[in-house]
Design a protein around this motif. Structure first.
Motif, short mmCIF file in Angstrom:
data_model
loop_
_atom_site.label_atom_id
_atom_site.label_comp_id
_atom_site.label_asym_id
_atom_site.label_seq_id
_atom_site.Cartn_x
_atom_site.Cartn_y
_atom_site.Cartn_z
N LEU A 159 39.59 37.14 70.04
CA LEU A 159 38.42 37.88 69.55
C LEU A 159 38.20 39.13 70.42
O LEU A 159 38.22 39.05 71.65
N GLY A 216 34.66 41.56 67.35
CA GLY A 216 34.20 40.79 66.19
C GLY A 216 33.72 41.65 65.03
O GLY A 216 32.93 41.20 64.20
N ILE A 242 36.06 40.79 61.24
CA ILE A 242 36.37 39.38 61.04
C ILE A 242 35.24 38.72 60.26
O ILE A 242 34.07 39.07 60.45
N ILE A 249 33.79 54.14 65.92
CA ILE A 249 34.36 52.97 65.24
C ILE A 249 34.08 51.76 66.15
O ILE A 249 34.38 51.81 67.34
N PRO A 250 33.46 50.71 65.60
CA PRO A 250 33.17 49.54 66.44
C PRO A 250 34.46 48.83 66.87
O PRO A 250 35.54 49.10 66.34
N ASN A 261 37.17 46.89 69.86
CA ASN A 261 37.78 47.10 71.17
C ASN A 261 39.12 47.82 71.07
O ASN A 261 39.77 47.81 70.02
N SER A 265 42.68 47.98 68.22
CA SER A 265 42.89 49.22 67.45
C SER A 265 44.28 49.30 66.78
O SER A 265 44.38 49.82 65.67
N MET A 270 45.98 46.82 65.54
CA MET A 270 46.09 45.79 64.49
C MET A 270 46.12 46.41 63.10
O MET A 270 47.01 46.17 62.32
N GLY A 283 41.48 54.05 61.54
CA GLY A 283 41.49 55.44 61.12
C GLY A 283 40.17 55.87 60.53
O GLY A 283 39.38 55.04 60.06
N ARG A 343 51.97 38.44 63.70
CA ARG A 343 50.61 37.90 63.71
C ARG A 343 50.62 36.49 64.33
O ARG A 343 51.44 35.66 63.97
N ILE A 389 47.59 41.55 72.18
CA ILE A 389 47.68 42.90 72.75
C ILE A 389 46.85 42.97 74.03
O ILE A 389 45.67 42.58 74.05
N ARG A 431 28.58 59.41 60.48
CA ARG A 431 28.71 57.94 60.40
C ARG A 431 27.34 57.28 60.46
O ARG A 431 27.08 56.33 59.71
N LEU A 465 26.68 54.82 57.35
CA LEU A 465 27.08 53.43 57.53
C LEU A 465 25.96 52.61 58.17
O LEU A 465 25.32 53.08 59.10
N PRO A 466 25.75 51.38 57.71
CA PRO A 466 24.71 50.55 58.31
C PRO A 466 25.09 50.13 59.73
O PRO A 466 26.25 49.81 59.99
N GLY A 485 31.99 47.00 58.25
CA GLY A 485 32.52 48.27 57.74
C GLY A 485 33.13 48.06 56.36
O GLY A 485 32.68 47.18 55.60
N GLU A 532 40.18 44.10 53.62
CA GLU A 532 40.60 44.69 54.90
C GLU A 532 40.18 43.77 56.06
O GLU A 532 40.86 43.66 57.08
#
Ligand SMILES: Cc1cc2nc3c(=O)[nH]c(=O)nc-3n(C[C@H](O)[C@H](O)[C@H](O)COP(=O)(O)OP(=O)(O)OC[C@H]3O[C@@H](n4cnc5c(N)ncnc54)[C@H](O)[C@@H]3O)c2cc1C
Length: 339
Positions: A50, A53, A56, A115-116, A118, A122, A124, A128, A173, A178, A224, A228-229, A238, A335
């Motif tokens: 994780l 988060g 997910i 972009i939220p 870690n 990035s 994975m 973008g 996977r 990473i 953003r 975006l909320p 997202g 996604e």
């Protein structure tokens, strides 16, 4: 490092879904990480890594060991007077890392501000936004092979980056984690990218004609925040779906019925904005139980009441997939990682 039992994940996923992990460990270095992996192996527990988060969806409690990656540190190596290699460990917050680079006047990541998640996550899905993806500046990443517990390195070609995709979502996977990511950034003569989305308009509003990389970042943050909320206020991850890419021939057929359909041709394939398709099916702002499609961006599914279960969110996404398929004959792919 402590391995904790029956650990709540509610504050560790941006949907705010109330689930728990049977076992939970927060690791700060590679030794901790190896120990946690060994613990899971000995006990035959499934492992879930994780980061922040933010990509997910937990549809149920996790019956194995959740390993929260909290490895920290940033280092720099100057290549010449124009370029620097910057390496960040997996647990560094992405946006804080981007802001660190901007504070040092390193260019290349500014369009990816806010972009939220870690740094370690990035690669994975090759994150973008606003005409930039990490593959544009990515050099290599170090990973821990879960089987052998050896450290390995992947260069850009080996990562197989695609649109919201990489080898880490496919072939490898679950086989590696990473540990750190290295980017090549500019130290001067930065390439400024303002042509995408509303960046130029935003800069015009501020009266900025010759933007710096810091100006571009501020513009991106402002756009953003208006669109975006904020997951702290309204749980979400997202964009829930990828923008579908369909063959040109299929597109031509659908376009006959929907001539106003926005589209981005690329050779023999055409990308269609998933948000538009979902909106045309009447989902924008629509709520079912505790879940809704966001009123400003149909592509974002939100935990509207704060009490949604992962299963409800998943079922809501299935209803959207089915109605887009019925109306346009186009399949949507999630996604967000479903657990
Ligand atoms: C409001 C909002 C806006 C967003 N905007 C964008 C956007 O513009 N562009 C974009 O691309 N994404 C966007 N996202 C999605 C998300 O921010 C990214 O996918 C981000 O990279 C997820 O990082 P994370 O650390 O939170 O991942 P997590 O949700 O913690 O993990 C995601 C997946 O990666 C795995 N994983 C995590 N860390 C590692 C690791 N070190 N090694 C191996 N596997 C790992 C997890 O097991 C899981 O399967 C947005 C999300 C939100 C909430």
């Amino acid at each position: 490092m402590k391995i904790q039992e029956k650990y709540s994940l509610k504050n560790l996923n941006t949907f705010g879904v109330d689930v728990s992990a049977k076992y939970f460990a927060e690791v700060k270095d590679v030794d901790d990480l190896k120990y946690a992996i060994e613990f899971a192996k000995i006990n035959h527990f499934e492992i879930l890594f994780l980061g922040g988060g933010s990509n997910i969806l937990f549809t149920e409690d996790f019956g194995g060991l959740v390993i929260k990656l909290n490895l920290k540190g940033i280092s720099e190596e100057f290549l010449n007077e124009n370029e620097v290699l910057v390496t960040a460990k997996a647990g560094e917050n992405w946006h804080e890392f981007v802001q660190f680079c901007l504070s040092e006047n390193y260019g290349g990541l500014e369009n990816l501000s806010l972009i939220p998640g870690n740094v370690g996550t990035s690669p994975m899905q090759n994150i973008g936004a606003y005409g930039t993806e990490i593959k544009d500046t990515f050099v290599k990443c170090k990973v821990l092979n879960i089987q052998t517990l050896e450290i390995e390195e992947f260069n850009k070609e080996e990562c197989g980056f695609g649109y919201r995709d990489s080898i880490f979502k496919g072939e490898v996977r679950g086989k590696c984690v990473i540990l750190e990511v290295t980017f090549k950034l500019s130290t001067k003569n930065h390439q400024i990218k303002t042509e995408y989305g509303a960046i130029k308009n935003e800069l015009d509003k501020l009266g900025i004609e010759n933007p710096t990389i810091q100006d571009v970042s501020r513009a991106v943050i402002s756009i953003r925040q208006s669109k975006l909320p904020d997951p702290q206020i309204l749980g979400n991850a997202g964009s829930f779906f990828k923008n579908p890419t369909i063959p040109l021939q299929q597109f031509t057929e659908v376009q006959n019925s929907y001539p106003q359909m926005p589209n981005y041709p690329n050779g023999e394939m055409v990308k269609i904005p998933a948000g538009w398709l979902i909106e045309q099916c009447g989902w924008k702002g629509k709520q079912v139980g505790n879940v809704a499609s966001h009123e400003l961006q149909a592509l974002v599914i939100v935990n509207k009441t704060g009490n949604a279960t992962g299963k409800e969110i998943y079922d809501f996404s299935t209803m959207i997939i089915e109605s887009v398929k019925d109306k346009f004959g186009i399949g949507l792919e999630r996604e967000v990682n479903i657990v």
